[in-house]
Design a protein around this motif. Sequence first.
Motif, short mmCIF file in Angstrom:
data_model
loop_
_atom_site.label_atom_id
_atom_site.label_comp_id
_atom_site.label_asym_id
_atom_site.label_seq_id
_atom_site.Cartn_x
_atom_site.Cartn_y
_atom_site.Cartn_z
N LYS A 231 1.75 -4.13 3.78
CA LYS A 231 1.43 -3.27 4.93
C LYS A 231 2.61 -3.24 5.91
O LYS A 231 3.03 -2.19 6.39
CB LYS A 231 0.17 -3.78 5.63
CG LYS A 231 -0.37 -2.86 6.72
CD LYS A 231 -1.75 -3.32 7.17
CE LYS A 231 -2.46 -2.28 8.01
NZ LYS A 231 -2.01 -2.27 9.40
N CYS B 166 5.73 -3.77 5.24
CA CYS B 166 6.83 -3.02 4.62
C CYS B 166 6.57 -1.51 4.65
O CYS B 166 7.48 -0.72 4.88
CB CYS B 166 7.03 -3.46 3.17
SG CYS B 166 7.60 -5.16 3.01
N SER B 167 5.29 -1.13 4.40
CA SER B 167 4.96 0.30 4.37
C SER B 167 5.08 0.94 5.75
O SER B 167 5.29 2.14 5.88
CB SER B 167 3.55 0.52 3.81
OG SER B 167 2.57 0.10 4.75
N GLU B 168 4.96 0.12 6.80
CA GLU B 168 5.04 0.65 8.17
C GLU B 168 6.45 0.60 8.75
O GLU B 168 6.69 1.08 9.85
CB GLU B 168 4.08 -0.13 9.09
CG GLU B 168 2.61 0.15 8.78
CD GLU B 168 1.66 -0.83 9.45
OE1 GLU B 168 2.15 -1.81 10.07
OE2 GLU B 168 0.44 -0.62 9.36
N GLU C 277 11.31 3.92 4.41
CA GLU C 277 10.64 5.17 4.04
C GLU C 277 11.19 5.69 2.71
O GLU C 277 12.39 5.79 2.52
CB GLU C 277 10.86 6.22 5.14
CG GLU C 277 9.67 7.15 5.27
CD GLU C 277 9.74 7.99 6.54
OE1 GLU C 277 9.43 9.18 6.44
OE2 GLU C 277 10.11 7.45 7.60
N ASN D 49 7.60 1.87 -2.85
CA ASN D 49 6.15 2.09 -3.11
C ASN D 49 5.23 1.09 -2.39
O ASN D 49 4.22 0.67 -2.94
CB ASN D 49 5.85 2.00 -4.61
CG ASN D 49 6.51 3.13 -5.37
OD1 ASN D 49 6.79 4.18 -4.80
ND2 ASN D 49 6.78 2.93 -6.64
N LYS E 36 3.26 1.43 0.18
CA LYS E 36 1.94 1.95 0.56
C LYS E 36 0.97 1.84 -0.62
O LYS E 36 -0.16 1.38 -0.48
CB LYS E 36 2.07 3.41 1.02
CG LYS E 36 0.81 3.97 1.65
CD LYS E 36 0.56 3.36 3.02
CE LYS E 36 -0.72 3.90 3.64
NZ LYS E 36 -1.11 3.13 4.83
N GLN E 37 1.45 2.25 -1.81
CA GLN E 37 0.60 2.17 -3.01
C GLN E 37 0.21 0.72 -3.31
O GLN E 37 -0.93 0.43 -3.65
CB GLN E 37 1.33 2.74 -4.25
CG GLN E 37 1.46 4.24 -4.26
CD GLN E 37 2.80 4.67 -3.70
OE1 GLN E 37 3.22 4.19 -2.64
NE2 GLN E 37 3.48 5.59 -4.37
N TYR F 105 0.01 -1.72 -1.18
CA TYR F 105 -0.96 -2.14 -0.14
C TYR F 105 -2.36 -1.66 -0.51
O TYR F 105 -3.33 -2.43 -0.47
CB TYR F 105 -0.52 -1.60 1.21
CG TYR F 105 -1.53 -1.80 2.31
CD1 TYR F 105 -2.02 -3.08 2.60
CD2 TYR F 105 -2.02 -0.73 3.05
CE1 TYR F 105 -2.97 -3.27 3.60
CE2 TYR F 105 -2.95 -0.92 4.06
CZ TYR F 105 -3.43 -2.19 4.33
OH TYR F 105 -4.36 -2.39 5.30
N LEU F 106 -2.47 -0.39 -0.90
CA LEU F 106 -3.79 0.16 -1.27
C LEU F 106 -4.35 -0.54 -2.51
O LEU F 106 -5.55 -0.79 -2.60
CB LEU F 106 -3.70 1.68 -1.50
CG LEU F 106 -3.43 2.52 -0.23
CD1 LEU F 106 -3.18 3.97 -0.59
CD2 LEU F 106 -4.59 2.41 0.76
N GLU G 118 -9.38 3.01 5.08
CA GLU G 118 -7.92 2.88 4.95
C GLU G 118 -7.29 4.19 4.47
O GLU G 118 -6.28 4.64 5.00
CB GLU G 118 -7.54 1.78 3.95
CG GLU G 118 -7.74 0.39 4.46
CD GLU G 118 -6.78 0.02 5.60
OE1 GLU G 118 -5.71 0.65 5.72
OE2 GLU G 118 -7.11 -0.89 6.35
#
Length: 232
Positions: free
Chosen positions: A197, A199-201, A206, A210, A212-213, A215-216, A231
């Motif tokens: 999370k 890293c994705s933020e 950017e 990957n 975000k993927q 994290y999900l 989420e």
Amino acid sequence: MAGSPIEELRERFQALTTALKESSQPPLEASLHFCQEFCQVLVEHASRWKTDEDPLPLLEVYTVAILCFAKAASCLSSECENVPLLLEKLSLSCAELLLLLPQHVPGALWEEFQSSMKLAHGLLQESGSTQLCLLSVLAQQDGVWANTTLSSILSNQIPQTEQVHEFLELEGPTLLNMRIKHLIKVDSINKAAVLAKMCSEYPGYEGKGNFKQTYLLCICMTKSQEQLMEEV
């Protein structure tokens, strides 16, 4: 210690480097031959230990191998594509091994790793190679998981944004991805989720890694349908 497997490994690498320097073959052929022989020696020695049972002797093998390769680098042909490929592979394999290590690596071994990576990275930078950046970052720390910002993130005590960004910038997406994958592998899904999370933020990542993927994916593994929908 004379006659030890590590000493023998050093001597064999030294012999390869001497043969490379004295070779009458064209530089590209001599470099290809060196890379091939180097891999054979490394595989032969590394196969004496199993990663999950004896990671510490293997760390010593990688440390010696990387430094020996770096010392030979100035004699290797820049046309030889195997040189950067081999360095990349060595670096990633060693980083993967480091992440598997028990929390505490004996002081002398860690110090040898630190000084060897500093020297090897310096030698390779002289020939314009950056493949050891990842290991150089790890070698600057007191241990693989010892960074205080990382420890805070993993225990969900999130430090100040500036501190987090500084840490993420230093580590780079490749190493952080390896950390997250390792945490998932050892069933520390919540820790992996927190790190992914972060890293994705981070604006600097950017389009990289990957996160975000991942994290999900972590949330899918730990949370209920309702939380997941929230989420998304």
